[in-house]
Design a protein around this motif. Structure first.
Motif, PDB file in Angstrom:
ATOM      1  N   ASP A 106       0.847  -1.200   0.000  1.00  0.00           N
ATOM      2  CA  ASP A 106       0.000   0.000   0.000  1.00  0.00           C
ATOM      3  C   ASP A 106       0.880   1.247   0.000  1.00  0.00           C
ATOM      4  N   GLY A 107       1.614   1.419  -1.081  1.00  0.00           N
ATOM      5  CA  GLY A 107       2.506   2.555  -1.170  1.00  0.00           C
ATOM      6  C   GLY A 107       2.839   2.881  -2.612  1.00  0.00           C
ATOM      7  N   ILE A 108       3.282   4.103  -2.843  1.00  0.00           N
ATOM      8  CA  ILE A 108       3.738   4.546  -4.157  1.00  0.00           C
ATOM      9  C   ILE A 108       5.069   5.254  -3.971  1.00  0.00           C
ATOM     10  N   PHE A 109       5.816   5.413  -5.046  1.00  0.00           N
ATOM     11  CA  PHE A 109       7.117   6.042  -4.886  1.00  0.00           C
ATOM     12  C   PHE A 109       7.540   6.788  -6.140  1.00  0.00           C
ATOM     13  N   GLU A 110       8.487   7.689  -5.945  1.00  0.00           N
ATOM     14  CA  GLU A 110       9.157   8.392  -7.024  1.00  0.00           C
ATOM     15  C   GLU A 110      10.662   8.254  -6.817  1.00  0.00           C
ATOM     16  N   THR A 111      11.372   7.969  -7.879  1.00  0.00           N
ATOM     17  CA  THR A 111      12.831   7.969  -7.837  1.00  0.00           C
ATOM     18  C   THR A 111      13.321   9.148  -8.652  1.00  0.00           C
ATOM     19  N   VAL A 112      14.126  10.010  -8.044  1.00  0.00           N
ATOM     20  CA  VAL A 112      14.562  11.237  -8.704  1.00  0.00           C
ATOM     21  C   VAL A 112      16.080  11.280  -8.794  1.00  0.00           C
TER      22      VAL A 112
ATOM     23  N   GLN B 163      -4.430  -1.606 -17.246  1.00  0.00           N
ATOM     24  CA  GLN B 163      -5.285  -0.848 -16.353  1.00  0.00           C
ATOM     25  C   GLN B 163      -4.497   0.340 -15.805  1.00  0.00           C
ATOM     26  N   LEU B 164      -5.196   1.283 -15.188  1.00  0.00           N
ATOM     27  CA  LEU B 164      -4.576   2.501 -14.698  1.00  0.00           C
ATOM     28  C   LEU B 164      -3.501   2.228 -13.647  1.00  0.00           C
ATOM     29  N   LEU B 165      -3.731   1.249 -12.771  1.00  0.00           N
ATOM     30  CA  LEU B 165      -2.761   0.961 -11.717  1.00  0.00           C
ATOM     31  C   LEU B 165      -1.402   0.548 -12.284  1.00  0.00           C
ATOM     32  N   SER B 166      -1.399  -0.052 -13.462  1.00  0.00           N
ATOM     33  CA  SER B 166      -0.133  -0.486 -14.058  1.00  0.00           C
ATOM     34  C   SER B 166       0.746   0.696 -14.449  1.00  0.00           C
ATOM     35  N   SER B 167       0.147   1.864 -14.646  1.00  0.00           N
ATOM     36  CA  SER B 167       0.914   3.043 -15.055  1.00  0.00           C
ATOM     37  C   SER B 167       1.513   3.793 -13.873  1.00  0.00           C
ATOM     38  N   LEU B 168       1.197   3.333 -12.631  1.00  0.00           N
ATOM     39  CA  LEU B 168       1.700   3.996 -11.427  1.00  0.00           C
ATOM     40  C   LEU B 168       2.940   3.286 -10.901  1.00  0.00           C
ATOM     41  N   LYS B 169       3.765   4.022 -10.147  1.00  0.00           N
ATOM     42  CA  LYS B 169       4.933   3.417  -9.493  1.00  0.00           C
ATOM     43  C   LYS B 169       4.513   3.031  -8.081  1.00  0.00           C
ATOM     44  N   THR B 170       4.008   1.818  -7.934  1.00  0.00           N
ATOM     45  CA  THR B 170       3.576   1.343  -6.628  1.00  0.00           C
ATOM     46  C   THR B 170       4.651   0.452  -6.025  1.00  0.00           C
ATOM     47  N   THR B 171       4.508   0.139  -4.737  1.00  0.00           N
ATOM     48  CA  THR B 171       5.479  -0.728  -4.067  1.00  0.00           C
ATOM     49  C   THR B 171       5.216  -2.205  -4.336  1.00  0.00           C
ATOM     50  N   ASN B 172       4.265  -2.510  -5.203  1.00  0.00           N
ATOM     51  CA  ASN B 172       4.040  -3.891  -5.639  1.00  0.00           C
ATOM     52  C   ASN B 172       4.722  -4.079  -6.997  1.00  0.00           C
TER      53      ASN B 172
ATOM     54  N   THR C  50       9.152   7.353  -0.805  1.00  0.00           N
ATOM     55  CA  THR C  50       8.073   6.375  -0.740  1.00  0.00           C
ATOM     56  C   THR C  50       6.967   6.929   0.139  1.00  0.00           C
ATOM     57  N   VAL C  51       5.775   6.963  -0.393  1.00  0.00           N
ATOM     58  CA  VAL C  51       4.604   7.464   0.337  1.00  0.00           C
ATOM     59  C   VAL C  51       3.696   6.274   0.611  1.00  0.00           C
TER      60      VAL C  51
END
Length: 278
Positions: free
Chosen positions: A25-31, A140-149, A90-91
């Motif tokens: 249950d998390g999302i992240f950005e790598t910069v 699906q939309l979730l596949s386009s997100l950077k999640t922790t899964n 990571t959020v």
């Protein structure tokens, strides 16, 4: 040393009830930070905000772009690596609940490591890839997100390692090409540059966006977002991957086909020029 909710200190055991650890249950950005500046800051920030909205996380009022920037730079400055660094924020939703969270409030964690260069360069060493077909990306939309899964990326990386491959190409549930394990995929056929659309399940990559914009400014190059089949890859003149940390990584071999790196060289030059101008 990490930044946890704005407090910089030593790493602590925060995993016991952590929802990112327990449920993904998390999302992240790598910069990427160069000379004290976060590259493509606005793109990273707005992608993070959009992702938080999609997964119904509560965005704190103080979580502005300036705050996002400040928290990352505070850590890399403290670590004395602001000249060239990679940072990940990571959020995750706060502790509590099972599949149904007790709250949509969030916490964040930032960690960073030093990098060895202050500009993008092209690695033209042998880089062989193949398809990974054990599991498929869902359109699906979730596949386009950077999640922790990232279990597909993990098992695919293990497969690549076991088969002496530099990377693998992922397919979606329609058996079309989506992306690579660590970046978006681009294909050059003649004077045409093609990448799979986000609607196919591809990550909405920050470097993907930069490369599309830069390529559209090159005279004689047609840029398109189209469905790519595995068969199309063997008809390509050039294949390369993109992500924010590496920039552009040419693929030198897929199956028995070898590829050129001409457009990749030009795009890296244009990318570095665009960064120096900003």
């Amino acid at each position: 040393m990490i930044n946890f909710n704005g407090n910089i200190g030593q790493e602590e055991n925060i995993l016991t009830q952590n929802r990112a650890f327990l449920y993904g249950d998390g999302i992240f950005e790598t910069v990427k930070i160069i000379n004290g500046k976060i590259l493509f800051l606005e793109d990273h920030y707005f992608r993070l905000m959009a992702s938080m909205r999609v997964v119904r996380m509560q965005i704190p009022m103080n979580f502005t772009m300036e705050y996002f920037e400040e928290q990352i730079l505070n850590l890399v400055n403290k670590l004395n690596i602001a000249s060239s660094a990679r940072a990940r924020i990571t959020v995750f939703r706060n502790d509590g609940g099972l599949y149904l969270p007790k709250s949509n409030d969030i916490s964040f964690l930032i960690n960073a490591i030093v990098l060895g260069n202050t500009s993008y360069s092209l690695n033209t060493k042998e880089y062989e890839v193949d398809l990974y077909k054990d599991f498929y990306v869902t359109k699906q939309l979730l596949s386009s997100l950077k999640t922790t899964n990232k279990m597909i990326n993990i098992t695919g990386s293990i497969y690549a390692h076991e088969n002496d491959l530099a990377n693998c190409i992922l397919l979606n549930d329609s058996k079309n090409v989506v992306e690579a394990l660590q970046g978006n995929l681009f294909m050059v056929v003649g004077k045409k540059l093609v990448t799979p659309p986000v609607s196919e399940g591809a990550l909405n990559g920050i470097m993907r966006k930069q490369i599309l914009a830069l390529a559209k400014k090159i005279e004689g190059i047609e840029v398109s977002e189209e469905i790519i089949s595995p068969f199309d890859l063997q008809k390509a003149d050039e294949l390369f991957l993109t992500n924010v940390i590496t920039g552009i990584q040419p693929i030198t071999k897929y199956r028995k086909k070898d590829f050129t790196t001409n457009l990749a060289h030009l795009l890296v030059q244009k990318l570095n020029e665009s960064i120096s101008e900003n």
